[in-house]
Scaffold this motif. Structure first.
Motif, PDB file in Angstrom:
ATOM      1  N   HIS A  88     -29.169  29.296 -14.373  1.00 37.31           N
ATOM      2  CA  HIS A  88     -27.739  28.984 -14.245  1.00 37.31           C
ATOM      3  C   HIS A  88     -26.973  29.122 -15.560  1.00 37.31           C
ATOM      4  O   HIS A  88     -25.735  29.050 -15.571  1.00 37.31           O
ATOM      5  N   ILE A  89     -27.690  29.307 -16.683  1.00 37.40           N
ATOM      6  CA  ILE A  89     -26.977  29.461 -17.971  1.00 37.40           C
ATOM      7  C   ILE A  89     -27.287  30.819 -18.600  1.00 37.40           C
ATOM      8  O   ILE A  89     -27.422  30.932 -19.811  1.00 37.40           O
ATOM      9  N   GLN A  90     -27.384  31.837 -17.762  1.00 33.76           N
ATOM     10  CA  GLN A  90     -27.717  33.165 -18.284  1.00 33.76           C
ATOM     11  C   GLN A  90     -26.481  34.056 -18.448  1.00 33.76           C
ATOM     12  O   GLN A  90     -26.526  35.269 -18.261  1.00 33.76           O
ATOM     13  N   THR A  91     -25.357  33.424 -18.780  1.00 38.61           N
ATOM     14  CA  THR A  91     -24.180  34.158 -19.246  1.00 38.61           C
ATOM     15  C   THR A  91     -23.744  33.499 -20.551  1.00 38.61           C
ATOM     16  O   THR A  91     -24.061  32.325 -20.805  1.00 38.61           O
ATOM     17  N   ALA A  92     -23.017  34.244 -21.367  1.00 40.97           N
ATOM     18  CA  ALA A  92     -22.612  33.726 -22.681  1.00 40.97           C
ATOM     19  C   ALA A  92     -21.815  32.419 -22.553  1.00 40.97           C
ATOM     20  O   ALA A  92     -22.075  31.445 -23.267  1.00 40.97           O
TER      21      ALA A  92
END
Length: 404
Positions: free
Chosen positions: A64-68
């Motif tokens: 769920h936190i694999q974007t900048a």
């Protein structure tokens, strides 16, 4: 856990600086362990474990936190609850979209010390160079050297003679995990084969959107079969043509580059030692871990001359040398190695079994007039040094802390 002091001695001066520490290298070569070793060192220096934030992006619980933006928001929220400097450890950071924007933002907005790992050479190209230009330092991590392999192997089999350990190294290579399965042959080969599939799928096919996976497999098999041999994309293209398959040399070069970007293969350019110029064609390639070659292609003991060359080449990279293949007239020197103002020449062979072989291996240096160290390295037990050229047994050579 082996301390891997060769790498720690290079990383240590940058601990607690504002430079982002980037560790790259082939999948499963020990980058995550390097993060643990750095944490150990920080704890010993008085840093509290509560100051660490560690994320391995291959763990699905972080999907769920694999974007900048998502990663930045998550880290800022967690960092605000920490007293003092924050230590950030991001494993396989390339899984995060636009991660370099996040890293740069965190570097600017937090009192932090950042360590990241990744399995692709493109990690430090393009966007990252733009965002972090001059603000990062890279360390390439390699599979175990023979010295590290001996240390680990002797923890399990303390009485094994050194020549038998070297035989195991020739077959299995230096992937760290093999000690967990006690270097058992069937399990080791299975692990290495699965590792190769993982590198191929995750770091080559998926990352480069390759559609013709069969062609990639054929090209990588060809390169593996020919480690240490000079060849060109045109020669591979002709080989495929003989198998009734038309492949353009440019396509072949692109596929090999993708493999190099994933740290599976390393390209070595050829240098004309008399004209002092880099030759444009017929490079050589070596594989990051020769154990993978045994698992996928087989024949390491049969092709031992090539494997010994591969082992020496990877050792040169570990020790920080820039390496080229040397050509002098019609003779070829396996390795011409540069490091700052240092230069050494190395010729690798299996055995100096006849006078003809001795003349050939030592004779490559006939036209080299400088005074830099020149070596012939082989499995022979007796010292055959002559005419100022040093002969070394390969096991001893690999275990020496310094060459001079």
């Amino acid at each position: 856990m082996i301390k891997r002091e060769m790498y720690m001695s290079r990383i240590r001066p940058f601990i607690n600086t504002d430079l982002v520490k980037v560790m790259t290298g082939i999948r499963r070569c020990g980058k995550s362990v390097m993060l643990e070793l750095i944490k150990e060192e920080l704890l010993q220096s008085g840093v509290n474990k509560s100051q660490f934030i560690s994320i391995n992006f291959e763990d699905m619980s972080y999907a769920h936190i694999q974007t900048a933006k998502a990663l930045n928001d998550d880290i800022i929220e967690r960092a605000n609850k920490i007293e003092g400097k924050v230590y950030l450890f991001f494993d396989e950071i390339q899984e995060v979209k636009d991660w370099e924007k996040c890293i740069n933002s965190l570097r600017v907005s937090l009192d932090c010390d950042i360590y990241i790992t990744g399995s692709n050479a493109k990690l430090l190209s393009g966007e990252l160079a733009t965002y972090l230009g001059g603000r990062y330092v890279e360390f390439v991590i390699y599979p175990f050297s023979f010295a590290e392999f001996v240390e680990l192997y002797r923890e399990i089999y303390p009485d094994e003679p050194i020549n038998m350990i070297f035989q195991k190294y020739v077959v299995f290579g230096g992937m760290p995990y093999l000690s967990n399965i006690r270097f058992e042959k069937t399990a080791s080969i299975q692990y290495l084969h699965d590792l190769f599939n993982s590198v191929q799928l995750k770091d080559i096919v998926k990352r480069n959107n390759i559609r013709d996976v069969d062609l990639l497999e054929r090209i990588s098999a060809y390169v593996m079969a020919n480690v240490g041999n000079t060849f060109s994309a045109t020669s591979i293209s002709k080989f495929f043509k003989s198998e009734k398959r038309n492949v353009a040399p440019d396509t072949i070069l692109n596929y090999i580059k993708y493999c190099c970007d994933a740290y599976l293969f390393y390209q070595v350019k050829r240098e004309d030692l008399q004209g002092k110029q880099i030759l444009a064609s017929n490079e050589k390639y070596y594989i990051a871990d020769h154990g993978i070659r045994e698992a996928v292609f087989g024949g390491n003991m049969k092709d031992i001359n090539l494997i010994l060359e591969n082992i020496v080449y990877m050792e040169l990279l570990r020790r920080g040398y820039e390496v080229r293949v040397g050509r002098s007239g019609n003779k070829e020197i396996d390795f011409v190695c540069y490091k700052r103002d240092e230069k050494i020449y190395i010729q690798v062979t299996y055995l100096l079994a006849s006078e003809e072989t001795i003349q050939r291996e030592f004779g490559v240096y006939d036209d080299i007039q400088d005074n830099f160290p020149k070596y012939v390295v082989s499995l022979d037990e007796f010292d055959m040094s002559r005419d100022g050229i040093k002969h070394r047994n390969i096991r001893d050579f690999l275990l020496e802390k310094e060459w001079n």
